[in-house]
Design an enzyme around this catalytic site. Sequence first.
Site, PDB file in Angstrom:
ATOM      1  N   TRP A 290     -13.450   1.407  -5.271  1.00 29.27           N
ATOM      2  CA  TRP A 290     -13.476  -0.178  -4.787  1.00 29.27           C
ATOM      3  C   TRP A 290     -12.671  -0.550  -3.822  1.00 29.27           C
ATOM      4  CZ3 TRP A 290     -11.244  -4.741  -7.408  1.00 29.27           C
ATOM      5  CH2 TRP A 290      -9.949  -4.577  -7.762  1.00 29.27           C
ATOM      6  N   ASP A 291     -11.841   0.313  -3.279  1.00 28.22           N
ATOM      7  CA  ASP A 291     -10.529   0.014  -2.477  1.00 28.22           C
ATOM      8  C   ASP A 291     -11.351  -0.244  -1.206  1.00 28.22           C
ATOM      9  OD1 ASP A 291      -9.579   1.556  -4.693  1.00 28.22           O
ATOM     10  OD2 ASP A 291      -8.115   2.419  -3.332  1.00 28.22           O
TER      11      ASP A 291
ATOM     12  N   GLU B 143      -5.937  -1.464 -14.984  1.00 28.70           N
ATOM     13  CA  GLU B 143      -6.273  -0.170 -15.772  1.00 28.70           C
ATOM     14  C   GLU B 143      -5.218  -0.030 -16.881  1.00 28.70           C
ATOM     15  OE1 GLU B 143      -6.642   2.792 -12.941  1.00 28.70           O
ATOM     16  OE2 GLU B 143      -8.487   2.022 -12.206  1.00 28.70           O
TER      17      GLU B 143
ATOM     18  N   GLN C 126      -2.028  -4.230 -12.384  1.00 30.28           N
ATOM     19  CA  GLN C 126      -2.340  -4.693 -11.393  1.00 30.28           C
ATOM     20  C   GLN C 126      -3.331  -6.150 -11.490  1.00 30.28           C
ATOM     21  OE1 GLN C 126      -4.965  -1.196 -10.988  1.00 30.28           O
ATOM     22  NE2 GLN C 126      -5.735  -2.164  -9.104  1.00 30.28           N
TER      23      GLN C 126
HETATM   24  C1  BGC Z   1      -5.787   1.793  -9.135  1.00 27.80           C
HETATM   25  C2  BGC Z   1      -7.356   1.790  -8.769  1.00 27.80           C
HETATM   26  C3  BGC Z   1      -7.727   1.961  -7.408  1.00 27.80           C
HETATM   27  C4  BGC Z   1      -7.363   3.585  -7.464  1.00 27.80           C
HETATM   28  C5  BGC Z   1      -7.461   4.355  -6.201  1.00 27.80           C
HETATM   29  C6  BGC Z   1      -5.762   3.212  -9.247  1.00 27.80           C
HETATM   30  O1  BGC Z   1      -4.302   3.572  -9.552  1.00 27.80           O
HETATM   31  O2  BGC Z   1      -5.614   1.050 -10.454  1.00 27.80           O
HETATM   32  O3  BGC Z   1      -7.544   0.189  -8.615  1.00 27.80           O
HETATM   33  O4  BGC Z   1      -9.164   1.768  -7.228  1.00 27.80           O
HETATM   34  O5  BGC Z   1      -5.885   3.802  -7.866  1.00 27.80           O
HETATM   35  O6  BGC Z   1      -6.579   3.610  -5.357  1.00 27.80           O
END
Ligand code: BGC
Length: 766
Positions: A339-340, A479, A593
């Site tokens: 989703w970045d 997460e 986050q």
């Molecule tokens: C983050 C996610 C992100 C992913 C890739 C993870 O550590 O929690 O939000 O999409 O890294 O950057």
Amino acid sequence: MSNLWKIVQEKYSPELNRRYETIFTLANGYRGLRGFNEFSQIDERGNFIAGVFDKAAAPVCELVNCPDPIDIRFFVDNEVCDLDCLPVNHFKRYLDIRAGTLNTEIEVEIKKKKLEIKTQRFVSRNDVHRWTAEYCIRPINFSGKITVESMIDGDVTNGSYDPSNRIRHYQVKERVDLKPGLAMQVFTIDNNIEIVESSLITCDRSDEQFINSRKYKEYGDVIGEVCDLFVTKGESYSICKYGVTFTSRECKGNVLNSAKNNLEKFTEDGFECEKKSHQSVWDNIWAMSDIEIEGDDKAQRGIRYNIFQMSSSAYEKDPCVSIAAKALHGEGYKGHVFWDTEIYLLPFFIYTYPEVARALLLYRYNTLAGARKNAELHHCRGARFPWESASDGVEETPKWKADSKGNVVRIWTGDEQYHISADIAYAYYEYNRAVRDELFLKQYGAEIFLDTALFWQSRVEYNKAEDRYEINKVIGPDEFHLHVNNNVYTNYLAKWNLRKASEIAAWLENKDSEFYKKLLKKLKIRKEDIAGWTKITEKIYIPMSKNSKLIEQFEGYFNRKDFVVSEYENNGMPVWPEGVDKDHPDETQLLKQPDVVMLLLVLGEEFDLETKKTNYEYYEKRCMHKSSLSPSMYSIMGLKVGDTRNAYKYFIKTVYTDLEDNQGNAAKGLHVASNGGSWQCAVFGFGGMSIDQNEILNFNPWLPDVWSRLSYKIIWRGYRLNVDVFSDKIVFLSEADISIKVSFKEYKIKKNERKEVKLTGKIKED
Ligand code: BGC
């Protein structure tokens, strides 16, 4: 060239080679070449071509580390010029971000013979297939023989620093002596993608002798050409290595011939000619995307670096690829797209280079078939976009990983992080809001909206006892917390997705009923489905605290152990509060986050200031910023609610994520989402730009004390708007007549007229 356009490494430290390889990566959206230092063998070199994925014996599909075309060695009296074995009298490397070149200067002593080499490398933005490096060599205190060995290394693996996952994703088919020049043809294991790397070296002086001495070499899957150069003390010689790459992805004819022909033309054109064209592309990019920060060199240099790498990671001509979490800069996250792209990176492209934004959106459209398969696997209808995506949209998140103690741990994000489907629909909406491209919305966006709505419709559960819809067993953006019920970010975005899909369905029916009917048929959507969407949006559950505007991140979140961050490391980042079991942050209210705050930013116009303030104050204290995606968002929200204390600290953290390696894993690739976060901080945070419910641009800026001026540009509905922020005023220059708001008061700006508005410094809403 000003220092504000340079990222410099002053001292050679072999243990930092891999980190600098990421920082100094040169890319053009088609490919990324890590900043491999050709005078050392301590490396994790990488040549990544967008869209070239392969699985073979790996656990999941990964971006292939292709044959290395850069390798070149210089010998004096047959001793190789290697920084790790020789006395180094001078060393400097720098990225010129204005011009898009990587420059290295060294002086070494080989058996008392002093040799100076100055190199310049670039990956062309003019012709994405081309890259080149020029080596200016000068024997300082000797005359004699220098041997140059240029190679294409077809023995490159993924996972060179991870022995148990090391794998080569291609097989070499042809090794070709182009007399002069080299070509290597390889095929990936699973899908037989053909890749051709070709290269050729030239010398500006004593060319005949240089060419006559040339020998072609084969060492298994490494091929090379070796030339001798007889040099005179004090004189300079220029050696150029030209490289051309083609793959069967973009080249429908003979791939090998295309590479050969382009290489021939490239050497005829010469280094300087290609450099000129390359730099004129960069001139255009900078003209549209540069951000100026006066009074703060660190911030100025940093933001430009972020813009540079973000711009390098995509290009408008390939609608079947997107930007991976580590871009084209390393093997981290296996080259997968998250989703970045939609939430962190897309705004930059929407507002500075809409053609790239369009290509990135089309990548999702072109992977709908995979997303539909994912939905089916989850016993749902419609399209469920993968949490980690490669070339075809099927879920690529690895199911298992080994933790630092060797325990095998299940990864749940691929199973539960559903919000990405709504994030993608949202990205289409955001693009259309700024670009007003109704044809695009009709042809592509509508299908995305309807198919994701269908997915949500089949994913929600009706709770009869409570008379509400729920989405259970999910992971939200934070997460740390797995398998939670009714994550607000997920539920709210699903609700928004369903509501917008109904609106777009009505719009489309009205605009082109034939097209609309065909689309419904294609997606197997019935009229009753659409009526059902409205019902769900009315009754989907959004957990709130009972007596304030505080939103509960998910059902039961407030019952988790409450810890608040009170201590910070020297670098300003939170220390785990005492008593927290770091292996089980899920038992607490601490966050990896932003989650609720993320919702309030993404759908900002749906929430009032008090809600934003209340939730920012609650969640900011509980956030551990364990993702590089985190600090930028608190910087922006802090500024929106009038808490300016952390804004600068979080901004600099984000901007310097890789330059200062503050996540400790820069060697594995760029944190490209933080490039996007940096841009958003500058424009949406300090620059104070937002779009209100009436789709009017609002400006509510705030500058840190040391900044005397912040200047940025955007494209709004096809016209360019320049914004110059000072501590007491904001100045606009627009290519079209436009109405905007400053501190919630409306102003009319006339085309090409400089408009100055005084700033009151207060943050308030209508
Ligand atoms: C983050 C996610 C992100 C992913 C890739 C993870 O550590 O929690 O939000 O999409 O890294 O950057």
